[in-house]
Design a protein around this motif. Structure first.
Motif, PDB file in Angstrom:
ATOM      1  N   GLN A  15      -5.951  -7.208 -31.443  1.00  0.00           N
ATOM      2  CA  GLN A  15      -6.136  -8.590 -31.838  1.00  0.00           C
ATOM      3  C   GLN A  15      -7.100  -8.620 -33.013  1.00  0.00           C
ATOM      4  O   GLN A  15      -8.082  -7.866 -33.037  1.00  0.00           O
ATOM      5  CB  GLN A  15      -6.708  -9.411 -30.682  1.00  0.00           C
ATOM      6  CG  GLN A  15      -5.782  -9.483 -29.489  1.00  0.00           C
ATOM      7  CD  GLN A  15      -4.508 -10.237 -29.794  1.00  0.00           C
ATOM      8  OE1 GLN A  15      -3.509  -9.639 -30.167  1.00  0.00           O
ATOM      9  NE2 GLN A  15      -4.546 -11.536 -29.659  1.00  0.00           N
ATOM     10  N   VAL A  63      -6.260 -13.465 -32.965  1.00  0.00           N
ATOM     11  CA  VAL A  63      -6.965 -13.860 -31.751  1.00  0.00           C
ATOM     12  C   VAL A  63      -6.646 -15.309 -31.404  1.00  0.00           C
ATOM     13  O   VAL A  63      -6.338 -15.636 -30.264  1.00  0.00           O
ATOM     14  CB  VAL A  63      -8.489 -13.645 -31.908  1.00  0.00           C
ATOM     15  CG1 VAL A  63      -9.256 -14.299 -30.767  1.00  0.00           C
ATOM     16  CG2 VAL A  63      -8.819 -12.171 -32.009  1.00  0.00           C
ATOM     17  N   SER A  66      -3.303 -16.039 -29.648  1.00  0.00           N
ATOM     18  CA  SER A  66      -3.007 -15.308 -28.416  1.00  0.00           C
ATOM     19  C   SER A  66      -2.853 -16.249 -27.230  1.00  0.00           C
ATOM     20  O   SER A  66      -3.559 -17.242 -27.107  1.00  0.00           O
ATOM     21  CB  SER A  66      -4.126 -14.323 -28.099  1.00  0.00           C
ATOM     22  OG  SER A  66      -4.179 -13.340 -29.095  1.00  0.00           O
TER      23      SER A  66
END
Length: 136
Positions: A15, A63, A66
């Protein structure tokens, strides 16, 4: 039982806060080939897949894009080993990393177990080791 086909069966997943920059580093500096990028909202990367020329691959995403199992995973805490048979490939990646101003964590070296390699940190602190050691 071993499966000897050429499909990658293990995909490290990383990430990134800035996945677009990571894609550039992994392709232009490290030498991966972009095979799939799924855009997210606001120029984020929902999902991307990159292949290593000698086999294998890595997945990554932003990130902030996600969800599910990767929701809450932070950037910068991963370590990936990338294998190649050719010392010249390791040397070329090393030189591109230095030219790009990336932090070399372990200088280019030849080990007592026969590997030629080095370790570099990407812009978000993930460690990438490139070497000729193919495993036992």
């Amino acid at each position: 039982m071993t499966n000897n086909d050429t499909k990658p069966r293990v995909w490290p997943g990383l990430q990134y806060d800035d996945a677009r920059t990571a894609l550039t580093t992994l392709t232009e500096v490290f030498g991966f080939t972009e095979t799939l990028v799924v855009p997210g909202e606001n120029d984020l990367v929902a999902h991307a897949e990159l292949r290593w020329p000698d086999g294998g691959g890595v997945m990554l995403g932003s990130v902030k894009a996600s969800s599910g199992a990767h929701e809450g995973q932070r950037s910068g805490g991963s370590s990936v080993y990338v294998n190649t048979d050719a010392p010249s490939t390791v040397d070329a990646v090393y030189e591109r990393c230095r030219a790009a101003g990336l932090r070399i964590v372990q200088e280019l070296t030849d080990t007592d177990y026969g590997s030629h390699g080095f370790t570099v940190a990407d812009q978000e602190g993930n460690s990438w080791t490139f070497g000729t050691y193919a495993g036992a």
